[in-house]
Design an enzyme around this catalytic site. Structure first.
Site, short mmCIF file in Angstrom:
data_model
loop_
_atom_site.label_atom_id
_atom_site.label_comp_id
_atom_site.label_asym_id
_atom_site.label_seq_id
_atom_site.Cartn_x
_atom_site.Cartn_y
_atom_site.Cartn_z
N GLY A 71 0.83 -1.21 0.00
CA GLY A 71 0.00 0.00 0.00
C GLY A 71 0.86 1.25 0.00
O GLY A 71 0.56 2.24 -0.68
N THR A 72 1.94 1.21 0.75
CA THR A 72 2.84 2.37 0.84
C THR A 72 3.39 2.73 -0.54
O THR A 72 3.38 3.90 -0.94
CB THR A 72 4.00 2.06 1.82
OG1 THR A 72 3.45 1.84 3.12
CG2 THR A 72 5.01 3.19 1.87
N ASN A 152 -7.63 3.87 9.36
CA ASN A 152 -7.02 2.70 10.00
C ASN A 152 -6.97 2.80 11.52
O ASN A 152 -6.79 1.81 12.20
CB ASN A 152 -5.60 2.47 9.46
CG ASN A 152 -4.76 3.71 9.51
OD1 ASN A 152 -5.11 4.74 8.95
ND2 ASN A 152 -3.63 3.65 10.20
N ALA A 201 -2.31 -6.59 0.23
CA ALA A 201 -2.89 -7.93 0.44
C ALA A 201 -2.88 -8.38 1.89
O ALA A 201 -3.74 -9.15 2.31
CB ALA A 201 -2.13 -8.95 -0.42
N HIS A 202 -1.91 -7.88 2.68
CA HIS A 202 -1.81 -8.42 4.05
C HIS A 202 -2.90 -7.90 4.98
O HIS A 202 -3.00 -8.31 6.13
CB HIS A 202 -0.40 -8.20 4.64
CG HIS A 202 -0.07 -6.79 5.04
ND1 HIS A 202 -0.18 -6.34 6.33
CD2 HIS A 202 0.41 -5.74 4.32
CE1 HIS A 202 0.22 -5.08 6.40
NE2 HIS A 202 0.58 -4.69 5.19
N THR A 238 11.01 -7.28 -11.90
CA THR A 238 10.40 -8.60 -12.09
C THR A 238 9.27 -8.78 -11.08
O THR A 238 9.43 -8.50 -9.89
CB THR A 238 11.47 -9.70 -11.92
OG1 THR A 238 12.49 -9.43 -12.87
CG2 THR A 238 10.88 -11.08 -12.14
N CYS A 328 1.87 1.61 12.73
CA CYS A 328 2.95 2.47 12.28
C CYS A 328 3.25 3.58 13.29
O CYS A 328 4.33 4.12 13.30
CB CYS A 328 2.61 3.11 10.95
SG CYS A 328 1.98 1.91 9.81
N1 PLP Z 1 -2.77 2.90 4.24
C1 PLP Z 1 -3.44 2.47 5.30
C2 PLP Z 1 -4.78 3.07 5.61
C3 PLP Z 1 -2.93 1.46 6.12
O1 PLP Z 1 -3.61 1.06 7.19
C4 PLP Z 1 -1.66 0.91 5.79
C5 PLP Z 1 -1.05 -0.12 6.65
O2 PLP Z 1 -1.08 -0.06 7.86
C6 PLP Z 1 -1.00 1.38 4.64
C7 PLP Z 1 -1.58 2.37 3.89
C8 PLP Z 1 0.33 0.85 4.24
O3 PLP Z 1 0.20 -0.42 3.66
P1 PLP Z 1 1.48 -1.40 3.55
O4 PLP Z 1 1.68 -1.98 4.91
O5 PLP Z 1 1.09 -2.43 2.56
O6 PLP Z 1 2.61 -0.59 3.12
#
Ligand code: PLP
Length: 391
Positions: A71-72, A152, A201-202, A238, A328
């Protein structure tokens, strides 16, 4: 007693079926998807099958799905490339965003001189769409709006359909961080004029290190990682075939069981709300998290009526894994931006936020164990308070 996991917004355990699918790829599909021989083509077919499944879920075309590492990365790519390649000069966002969005925006401000407008949420953590419209109308600068779908930390759901319509009417690009809501609910992007979204995905029992960005075909966005022509040159490198197959299997399980999972988790959440409200005196719930209609059903944000920075550790020692904010920010010494945005100074000083996040594996017995543990911890604070009163 077995350990209890109530931190599913941080990450979720892998489903058995996901593990099996990934092991199958690791054993039998090691080919490089860019290779023209049969090994490569077999791997390529696996990726394209998942791309089609993701596209069907979102009601978009497969070409609009770009696989990334998380996601990041997806959020970084969308925000930074909008500035670098689409001429964005102004970003409208809010203090509720995940750090990967907030820091990408700040980076663009520092390095590219982008103007940043923050829409302040109210006490409930809601963003006023009227203020979004006002901000859009106040400038002619090319604008990207980035506002998350499901928060989140407090679980608030934001009306991305209305926000996207407002952005479209005002010629702005609209991005939503959909990391917490993706797979957990229906998302029909043929009905929502959104330009960009992100997935990890996690967060739904898939593997870490696998995600995707939704990039509307007409947007013209380019990648920030350059190299080979993978992912239509939008994301060189890749492909993580095993991770992509894991993402696909996890999504398939969710899409096939969405109502069942949602109903089960909502029942657990309601049970947790009732037990906590009736057994922890003075407790409150943050944002809209106690409203099942207005919040993500996997997240319940509690505000304990005393200050206990050690609460996460205390619960961990009792075998309960839970987060004090988001994963985080919980390791950081500074308070969460989300909590600072919705709590006043006195509340910040005298209370403790706790995020309980559920999955379809969570049981009522686990909630009972949490409530018992919280009651034990809370009693010691009540005794202390009473003693102070008598001194
Ligand atoms: N955006 C939100 C709302 C999240 O909760 C998170 C993960 O905690 C992320 C982005 C980041 O995702 P990733 O852990 O796949 O980098």
């Amino acid at each position: 007693m077995d350990k209890i996991y109530l931190d599913n917004a941080a990450t979720t355990p892998l489903s058995e079926e996901v593990i099996d699918a990934m092991v199958g790829v690791m054993k039998f599909n090691f080919g490089n998807p860019s290779s023209t021989h049969s090994y490569g083509q077999e791997a390529k077919i696996l990726i394209e099958k998942v791309r089609r499944e993701v596209a069907d879920y979102l009601h978009v075309t497969p070409a609009e799905i770009i696989f990334t590492s998380c996601g990041t990365e997806s959020n970084n790519m969308i925000i930074k490339s909008s500035v670098d390649h689409l001429g964005v000069e102004r970003i409208i966002t809010s203090p509720l965003e995940h750090k990967c969005v907030a820091e990408s925006v700040l980076d663009m401000k520092k390095r590219k001189g982008i103007e940043v407008v923050y829409l302040r949420p109210d006490k409930n953590g809601d963003i006023d769409l009227g203020k979004l419209e006002e901000a859009l109308k106040s400038s002619d600068k090319k604008t990207l709006v980035t506002l998350m779908h499901a928060n989140n930390e407090i679980g608030n759901l934001f009306d991305i359909k209305k926000a996207a319509e407002i952005c479209k009417a005002n010629h702005a690009l609209f991005h939503s961080d959909t990391v917490q809501s993706m797979a957990h609910m229906e998302l029909d992007f043929s009905e929502i004029p959104i330009d960009f979204a992100s997935c990890s995905a996690h967060k739904f029992h898939g593997p870490k290190g696998s995600g995707f960005a939704f990039i509307r075909k007409s947007s013209g966005l380019k990648g920030i990682i350059t190299g080979g022509p993978q992912e239509r040159s939008l994301r060189a490198g890749t492909e993580n075939v095993c991770g992509i197959v894991g993402l696909g299997k996890a999504l398939e399980i969710y899409v096939n069981n969405m109502d069942e999972f949602a109903n089960k988790i909502k029942e657990i959440k309601q049970y947790a709300i009732e037990r906590i409200a009736s057994e922890i005196p003075g407790v409150k719930f943050n944002g809209r998290s106690a409203d099942l209609e207005k919040s993500l059903y996997t997240v319940l944000s509690v505000l304990l009526p005393y200050k206990d920075p050690m609460i996460g550790l205390k619960l961990d020692m009792k075998g309960i894994a839970i987060s004090q904010g988001s994963a985080c920010s919980s390791g950081a010494s500074h308070p969460s931006m989300v909590m600072m945005s919705i709590l006043d100074e006195e509340e910040m000083e005298n209370t403790t936020p706790l995020r309980i996040s559920f999955s379809h594996f969570t049981t009522k017995e686990e909630i009972d164990a949490l409530v018992d543990a919280l009651k034990e911890i809370s009693v010691s604070f009540e005794i202390e308070k009473a003693n102070v009163g008598h001194r």
